[in-house]
Design a protein around this motif. Structure first.
Motif, PDB file in Angstrom:
ATOM      1  N   PRO A 112       0.796  -1.237   0.000  1.00  0.00           N
ATOM      2  CA  PRO A 112       0.000   0.000   0.000  1.00  0.00           C
ATOM      3  C   PRO A 112       0.823   1.279   0.000  1.00  0.00           C
ATOM      4  CG  PRO A 112      -0.106  -1.105   2.132  1.00  0.00           C
ATOM      5  CD  PRO A 112       0.537  -2.058   1.192  1.00  0.00           C
ATOM      6  N   LEU A 113       2.023   1.247   0.592  1.00  0.00           N
ATOM      7  CA  LEU A 113       2.825   2.465   0.690  1.00  0.00           C
ATOM      8  C   LEU A 113       3.784   2.654  -0.478  1.00  0.00           C
ATOM      9  CD1 LEU A 113       3.733   2.344   4.504  1.00  0.00           C
ATOM     10  CD2 LEU A 113       1.933   3.690   3.405  1.00  0.00           C
ATOM     11  N   ASP A 146      -0.868   6.367  -4.958  1.00  0.00           N
ATOM     12  CA  ASP A 146       0.213   7.345  -5.091  1.00  0.00           C
ATOM     13  C   ASP A 146      -0.241   8.654  -5.738  1.00  0.00           C
ATOM     14  OD1 ASP A 146       0.021   6.747  -7.803  1.00  0.00           O
ATOM     15  OD2 ASP A 146       2.163   6.331  -8.076  1.00  0.00           O
ATOM     16  N   GLY A 147      -1.559   8.864  -5.845  1.00  0.00           N
ATOM     17  CA  GLY A 147      -2.052  10.113  -6.403  1.00  0.00           C
ATOM     18  C   GLY A 147      -1.689  10.342  -7.849  1.00  0.00           C
ATOM     19  N   GLY A 148      -1.262   9.275  -8.528  1.00  0.00           N
ATOM     20  CA  GLY A 148      -0.850   9.415  -9.923  1.00  0.00           C
ATOM     21  C   GLY A 148       0.560   9.957 -10.091  1.00  0.00           C
ATOM     22  N   ALA A 149       1.327  10.052  -8.994  1.00  0.00           N
ATOM     23  CA  ALA A 149       2.684  10.609  -9.095  1.00  0.00           C
ATOM     24  C   ALA A 149       3.568   9.749  -9.988  1.00  0.00           C
ATOM     25  CB  ALA A 149       3.301  10.746  -7.700  1.00  0.00           C
ATOM     26  N   GLY A 150       3.441   8.432  -9.868  1.00  0.00           N
ATOM     27  CA  GLY A 150       4.241   7.551 -10.717  1.00  0.00           C
ATOM     28  C   GLY A 150       3.894   7.748 -12.185  1.00  0.00           C
ATOM     29  N   MET A 151       2.601   7.817 -12.484  1.00  0.00           N
ATOM     30  CA  MET A 151       2.151   8.040 -13.860  1.00  0.00           C
ATOM     31  C   MET A 151       2.727   9.349 -14.411  1.00  0.00           C
ATOM     32  SD  MET A 151      -1.740   8.847 -15.127  1.00  0.00           S
ATOM     33  CE  MET A 151      -1.750  10.389 -14.193  1.00  0.00           C
ATOM     34  N   GLY A 172       3.564   6.472   0.042  1.00  0.00           N
ATOM     35  CA  GLY A 172       4.346   6.739   1.251  1.00  0.00           C
ATOM     36  C   GLY A 172       5.514   7.664   0.979  1.00  0.00           C
ATOM     37  N   GLY A 173       6.139   7.530  -0.185  1.00  0.00           N
ATOM     38  CA  GLY A 173       7.296   8.348  -0.526  1.00  0.00           C
ATOM     39  C   GLY A 173       6.971   9.818  -0.704  1.00  0.00           C
ATOM     40  N   LEU A 174       5.704  10.137  -0.928  1.00  0.00           N
ATOM     41  CA  LEU A 174       5.324  11.529  -1.152  1.00  0.00           C
ATOM     42  C   LEU A 174       5.453  12.385   0.104  1.00  0.00           C
ATOM     43  CD1 LEU A 174       2.212  10.959  -3.454  1.00  0.00           C
ATOM     44  CD2 LEU A 174       4.476  11.760  -4.143  1.00  0.00           C
ATOM     45  N   LYS A 218      -6.362  -2.603  -0.398  1.00  0.00           N
ATOM     46  CA  LYS A 218      -5.023  -2.781  -0.965  1.00  0.00           C
ATOM     47  C   LYS A 218      -4.008  -3.143   0.115  1.00  0.00           C
ATOM     48  CE  LYS A 218      -6.554   0.784  -4.104  1.00  0.00           C
ATOM     49  NZ  LYS A 218      -6.324   2.057  -4.772  1.00  0.00           N
ATOM     50  N   GLY A 219      -4.522  -3.569   1.268  1.00  0.00           N
ATOM     51  CA  GLY A 219      -3.644  -4.016   2.340  1.00  0.00           C
ATOM     52  C   GLY A 219      -3.202  -2.951   3.306  1.00  0.00           C
ATOM     53  N   ALA A 220      -3.787  -1.754   3.247  1.00  0.00           N
ATOM     54  CA  ALA A 220      -3.378  -0.669   4.138  1.00  0.00           C
ATOM     55  C   ALA A 220      -3.963  -0.851   5.537  1.00  0.00           C
ATOM     56  CB  ALA A 220      -3.810   0.674   3.559  1.00  0.00           C
ATOM     57  N   SER A 221      -3.107  -0.799   6.546  1.00  0.00           N
ATOM     58  CA  SER A 221      -3.552  -0.819   7.938  1.00  0.00           C
ATOM     59  C   SER A 221      -4.096   0.559   8.297  1.00  0.00           C
ATOM     60  CB  SER A 221      -2.367  -1.153   8.849  1.00  0.00           C
ATOM     61  OG  SER A 221      -1.431  -0.079   8.829  1.00  0.00           O
ATOM     62  N   PRO A 222      -4.745   0.714   9.454  1.00  0.00           N
ATOM     63  CA  PRO A 222      -5.193   2.054   9.861  1.00  0.00           C
ATOM     64  C   PRO A 222      -4.054   3.070   9.901  1.00  0.00           C
ATOM     65  CG  PRO A 222      -6.300   0.391  11.182  1.00  0.00           C
ATOM     66  CD  PRO A 222      -5.290  -0.339  10.348  1.00  0.00           C
ATOM     67  N   ASP A 223      -2.871   2.647  10.363  1.00  0.00           N
ATOM     68  CA  ASP A 223      -1.724   3.562  10.374  1.00  0.00           C
ATOM     69  C   ASP A 223      -1.296   3.914   8.947  1.00  0.00           C
ATOM     70  OD1 ASP A 223      -1.652   3.679  13.099  1.00  0.00           O
ATOM     71  OD2 ASP A 223       0.023   2.270  13.329  1.00  0.00           O
ATOM     72  N   ASP A 224      -1.329   2.913   8.055  1.00  0.00           N
ATOM     73  CA  ASP A 224      -0.987   3.172   6.650  1.00  0.00           C
ATOM     74  C   ASP A 224      -1.955   4.171   6.030  1.00  0.00           C
ATOM     75  OD1 ASP A 224       1.083   1.306   6.739  1.00  0.00           O
ATOM     76  OD2 ASP A 224      -0.139  -0.307   5.886  1.00  0.00           O
ATOM     77  N   VAL A 225      -3.248   4.022   6.345  1.00  0.00           N
ATOM     78  CA  VAL A 225      -4.255   4.940   5.805  1.00  0.00           C
ATOM     79  C   VAL A 225      -3.951   6.371   6.240  1.00  0.00           C
ATOM     80  CG1 VAL A 225      -6.683   5.633   5.947  1.00  0.00           C
ATOM     81  CG2 VAL A 225      -6.091   3.235   5.540  1.00  0.00           C
TER      82      VAL A 225
END
Length: 383
Positions: A112-113, A146-151, A172-174, A218-225
């Motif tokens: 997810p990240l 990723d908000g479309g950043a990779g695209m 996550g990298g953002l 997509k496998g995101a935990s509450p902390d990931d969200v």
């Protein structure tokens, strides 16, 4: 008593989506056709497999006469995969799930990240290279947030940290983003009509945003969200510094949160948001096929509350009702009451579970059971 007389001049249009996990939309059309012809052997059947912008969209376009084009692109974890888009003339249908979908992750693996939409940008670039002037960009089924950043990166944008280095891939990298530079975007994008096709109208962030609503799938935990929501909000703020107020406006626009926020990236590219099924019906040539039809058969794996919110059967039924055509639906399971079906323009639904109550068997033997269901439709409506 004389046998019932069958009118073979009555053409049936089969415009159904896939039964996810069991049958593709093309296979659904084939099985329904076979079942109808068990009862009415000479029946005229026109098959138009449909999709709402999610996975299966390219296959639906190819079934409608588009050419399948395959290229090598980056998958969501950076691994190289073979992905396809569809092309007819100067119109391309690009499906982000082909490059960045959950099906591109190893079984049981979520990221997810770190999952990236870079490959989706490469698919768009491939469509531009093929001469596309109109691109229908179907989004859904993504592994990414990723908000479309990779695209955007694949199309020439740069997302840099405080040291001037590219930020890590994924949403996550953002969090480390210090500067965004969109000046290097592929200049061909300025002269292309880009249509964002989605059945999702969520904003980018917040309680109804991409991380909160779709991150857990997509496998995101509450902390990931929480991490992703904060990172995407920061991303939108940095983009506002780079391109102005429109970056903030797009973040709250319908469709920005589609497919982990790739909708937001598409809006930054100048895309026009339209409900996925409406776009696909236009592209696939549904209107003339509908005009030729006496009865329309639509459907998908599960006819439920979600169906009523922009899924393919609801779009097909709405268009058919406006044209005064009768609609029935096939499905694996049905949770909608008759009155909800009626409001959607569906006269009657035929779930596989009516023929075979064992759900596991319905999934495993969906094709033969669907043929039996279609034979029942022929007896009820055509004989």
């Amino acid at each position: 008593m004389a046998d019932a007389v069958v009118d073979n001049s009555r053409r049936v249009l089969v415009a159904a989506d896939k039964f996810k996990g069991s049958l593709t939309a093309v296979e659904v059309a084939e099985r329904v056709t076979a079942g109808l012809r068990r009862v009415v052997p000479d029946l005229q059947v026109e098959a138009l497999p449909v999709a709402d912008g999610g996975d299966g969209t390219v296959d639906a376009a190819v079934a409608a006469g588009f050419e399948r084009r395959e290229i090598r692109v980056a998958g969501p974890l950076g691994q190289e995969v073979t992905a396809a888009f569809a092309l007819r003339g100067d119109t391309a249908v690009v499906e982000m799930a082909e490059a960045s979908g959950l099906q591109r992750l190893p079984a049981g693996v979520f990221a997810p990240l770190t999952a990236s939409t870079y490959g989706s940008g490469e698919l768009l670039r491939g469509a531009l290279d093929a001469g596309a002037r109109t691109i229908v960009f179907g989004v859904g089924g993504s592994a990414t947030t990723d908000g479309g950043a990779g695209m955007l990166s694949a199309l020439g944008a740069r997302f840099l940290d405080e040291e001037g280095e590219p930020v890590p891939p994924g949403g996550g990298g953002l969090a480390a983003l210090a500067r965004a530079d969109l000046s290097g975007l592929d200049p061909r994008l300025a002269s292309v009509e880009l249509v964002l096709a989605s059945d999702v109208d969520n904003p980018l962030t917040g309680p109804k945003g991409a991380p909160a609503v779709y991150g857990p799938q997509k496998g995101a935990s509450p902390d990931d969200v929480s991490t992703l929501d904060a990172a995407l909000a920061h991303y939108a703020k940095v983009l506002q510094d780079a391109v102005g107020a429109r970056a903030a406006e797009y973040a709250v626009a319908p469709g920005a949160g589609a497919a982990g926020g790739i909708g937001y990236g598409a809006l930054l590219l100048g895309a026009r948001f339209r409900p996925g099924i409406e776009v696909m019906l236009d592209v696939l040539g549904f209107a003339p096929a509908l005009e030729r039809a006496y009865l329309v058969i639509t459907g998908e794996g599960s006819l439920d509350e979600q169906t009523l919110h922009g899924k393919a059967p609801a779009g097909v039924a709405a268009a058919a009702r406006a044209a005064g055509k009768e609609v029935v639906a096939v499905c694996g399971r049905l949770t909608l009451p008759p009155e909800a079906l009626g409001r959607a323009g569906i006269r009657r639904a035929y779930p596989l579970t009516d023929v075979e109550p064992d759900v596991a068997r319905c999934i495993a033997e969906a094709g033969p059971i669907l043929e039996r269901v279609a034979a029942n439709i022929a007896r009820d409506f055509l004989a």
